[in-house]
Write a protein that holds these residues in place. Structure first.
Motif, PDB file in Angstrom:
ATOM      1  N   TYR A  92      20.414  -6.598  15.017  1.00 53.92           N
ATOM      2  CA  TYR A  92      21.122  -6.629  13.729  1.00 53.92           C
ATOM      3  C   TYR A  92      22.165  -5.520  13.658  1.00 53.92           C
ATOM      4  N   ARG A 145      25.152  -6.509  15.935  1.00 51.73           N
ATOM      5  CA  ARG A 145      25.910  -7.752  15.766  1.00 51.73           C
ATOM      6  C   ARG A 145      26.419  -8.006  14.363  1.00 51.73           C
ATOM      7  N   VAL A 200      28.230  -6.313  12.391  1.00 51.41           N
ATOM      8  CA  VAL A 200      29.641  -5.965  12.202  1.00 51.41           C
ATOM      9  C   VAL A 200      30.564  -6.826  13.069  1.00 51.41           C
ATOM     10  N   ARG A 201      30.054  -7.351  14.180  1.00 52.19           N
ATOM     11  CA  ARG A 201      30.932  -8.029  15.142  1.00 52.19           C
ATOM     12  C   ARG A 201      30.937  -9.542  14.983  1.00 52.19           C
ATOM     13  N   PRO A 235      29.208 -11.487  12.172  1.00 54.98           N
ATOM     14  CA  PRO A 235      28.332 -11.674  11.000  1.00 54.98           C
ATOM     15  C   PRO A 235      28.017 -13.139  10.723  1.00 54.98           C
ATOM     16  N   ARG A 236      28.947 -14.028  11.035  1.00 53.82           N
ATOM     17  CA  ARG A 236      28.683 -15.438  10.733  1.00 53.82           C
ATOM     18  C   ARG A 236      27.602 -16.012  11.653  1.00 53.82           C
ATOM     19  N   VAL A 278      25.147 -14.156  12.893  1.00 53.75           N
ATOM     20  CA  VAL A 278      23.911 -13.563  12.368  1.00 53.75           C
ATOM     21  C   VAL A 278      23.453 -14.323  11.121  1.00 53.75           C
ATOM     22  N   VAL A 308      33.947 -12.980   4.889  1.00 65.45           N
ATOM     23  CA  VAL A 308      32.751 -12.134   5.008  1.00 65.45           C
ATOM     24  C   VAL A 308      33.211 -10.680   5.046  1.00 65.45           C
ATOM     25  N   ARG A 309      32.630  -9.876   4.174  1.00 64.51           N
ATOM     26  CA  ARG A 309      32.926  -8.439   4.152  1.00 64.51           C
ATOM     27  C   ARG A 309      31.636  -7.684   4.448  1.00 64.51           C
ATOM     28  N   VAL A 310      31.614  -6.991   5.576  1.00 65.61           N
ATOM     29  CA  VAL A 310      30.409  -6.275   6.014  1.00 65.61           C
ATOM     30  C   VAL A 310      30.572  -4.800   5.674  1.00 65.61           C
TER      31      VAL A 310
END
Lengths: 225, 204
Positions: free
Chosen positions: B130, B133, B135-136, B138-139, B141, B155-157
């Protein structure tokens, strides 16, 4: 390069298991005990949160990857206690206490520990006003490193080093981990949330719509304007 | 600070449960730890603090416009009044999901997490996978959590690199008009406040 804990963007780690360790109540007893020991030892006042993070980061990389989460905490705790002179390596090896500690009076008390934890420990300080307005374009330091302590603690992840982003929030002046972790003072600095496009960080394979936001201290940043 | 290649913890037993026990015993003998205080800490984080706290805040944000405004503008005084304050939750920021943006929270460097509102983080939140991945990709995950976002949503991480703690405010599900705050809170899962899930539909 940075240390083993700096995980953001690493490839090959496998899938995430959403069922893994979901509820603390169901954790193994030793996990609970390890968490409580770490929290309780913080009451002794011999280190701070940044130093405890750095102690875990200094674990041998092979151990860091092999250890489960709370093993990392226990490893860091034992190392920190010896480094700060709270216990000796001989005491750890023998399991025999050489007398009561001079800081024993600070130990967490069962009747007050909850109130102290619920009282919090804020990290904002009176300090310089922020130089960077919301909307300012900034570039992060490259490479990520602690500029005063070689190999020291820092909170700029490698994946965001040398990247251009935009300030989206000002958080006020916060204790600076790069100094505090090494007992060189809190040295509070303005802290910002900085937004990067996913493509700035990961290239074209990232979704062009997506963004990553990090909290970064002022000295990690230079204005691009 | 401890130094590279200087690891006193290797003097302790290698079995983790024995290692914890050995350290607890030694520290108790030195007067540095009271086992009853450890019991109190475990009781606090096991029985008194957990995602039900965050769910209560989210449900109230959905229901009460004035409360919502306070949580967005300056949440800490109100959270302190509500007793939803403490270690690892001193500087909360609420990030809201909308039709255009889905928010997700991670700590790539360690395991920062809003304890007073969500409790102790689940194992997966602290996992290498987690942390690496989210940040790299996210979709991808999110798909592992069974979440597929509508086409076009950003998506905003949020990577928790400081002592600020982020909590995702999921979108209020449709068909919940007229529900009480208590009923709404039951729809707000832990994962929905981390951003790896959505709020449950009523009756789901």
């Amino acid at each position: 390069m940075s240390r083993i804990h700096d995980m953001g963007g690493r490839l090959g780690t496998g899938a995430v298991d959403p069922q893994d360790g979901y509820d603390f109540a169901e954790a193994k007893d030793w996990h609970k005990r390890a968490l409580a020991l770490n929290v309780a030892c913080g009451f002794l006042g011999q280190w701070n949160i940044d130093a405890s993070r750095h102690a875990r980061e200094l674990l041998d990389p092979q151990e860091y990857m092999a250890f489960s989460y709370y093993e990392k905490w226990m490893g860091g705790l034992a190392d920190l206690m010896v480094d700060r002179g709270v216990v000796t390596a001989g005491e750890l090896a023998s399991g025999q206490a050489a007398g009561v500690s001079p800081v024993a009076e600070r130990a967490a008390k069962p009747e007050t520990v909850e109130a102290v934890l619920m009282n919090g420990s804020p990290y904002t300080r009176d300090g310089d006003a922020p130089k960077l307005a919301v909307g300012t374009k900034v570039k992060t330091r490259r490479i990520t490193r602690n500029v005063t302590v070689p190999g020291g603690h820092t909170r700029l992840p490698a994946y965001a080093a040398g990247a251009v982003g935009e300030v989206v929030l000002q958080h006020g002046a916060h204790v600076f981990p790069d100094s505090n972790a090494h007992f060189k003072g809190e040295a509070a600095e303005p802290l910002y949330a900085v937004r990067f496009t996913a493509q700035e960080l990961w290239g074209e394979e990232a979704d062009p719509r997506d963004e990553v936001v990090l909290d970064l201290w002022q000295s990690y940043l230079e204005s691009e304007q | 600070m401890p130094h590279d290649h200087d690891h006193p913890h290797s003097h302790l037993p290698s079995d983790p449960a024995l290692r914890v026990k050995a350290l607890e015993t030694l520290l108790t003998d030195k007067g540095l730890v009271d086992p009853a205080a450890l019991d109190a800490i475990i009781d606090l984080y096991q029985n008194k603090i957990g995602p039900q706290n965050g769910a209560k805040v989210v449900a109230k944000m959905w229901s009460d416009a004035d409360f919502h405004k306070r949580m967005i503008d300056d949440p800490m005084p109100t959270l302190q009044e509500m007793g939803l304050y403490g270690r690892q939750g001193e500087h909360m920021v609420f990030v809201e999901n909308t039709d255009d943006v889905h928010n997700m929270v991670v700590c790539t460097l360690c395991s920062c997490y809003p304890w007073p509102l969500l409790g102790i983080p689940p194992g997966w939140y602290k996992s290498d996978a987690y942390r690496a991945r989210a940040v790299r990709e996210p979709r991808v995950v999110l798909a592992e959590f069974g979440v597929t976002l509508p086409e076009g949503k950003k998506v905003r991480v949020w990577d928790s690199t400081a002592e600020v703690r982020y909590l995702v405010v999921p979108q209020r599900p449709s068909g919940t008009d007229g529900m009480s705050e208590e009923e709404l809170a039951a729809l707000v899962t832990r994962d929905s406040m981390i951003g790896t899930g959505l709020a449950q539909e009523p009756g789901a």
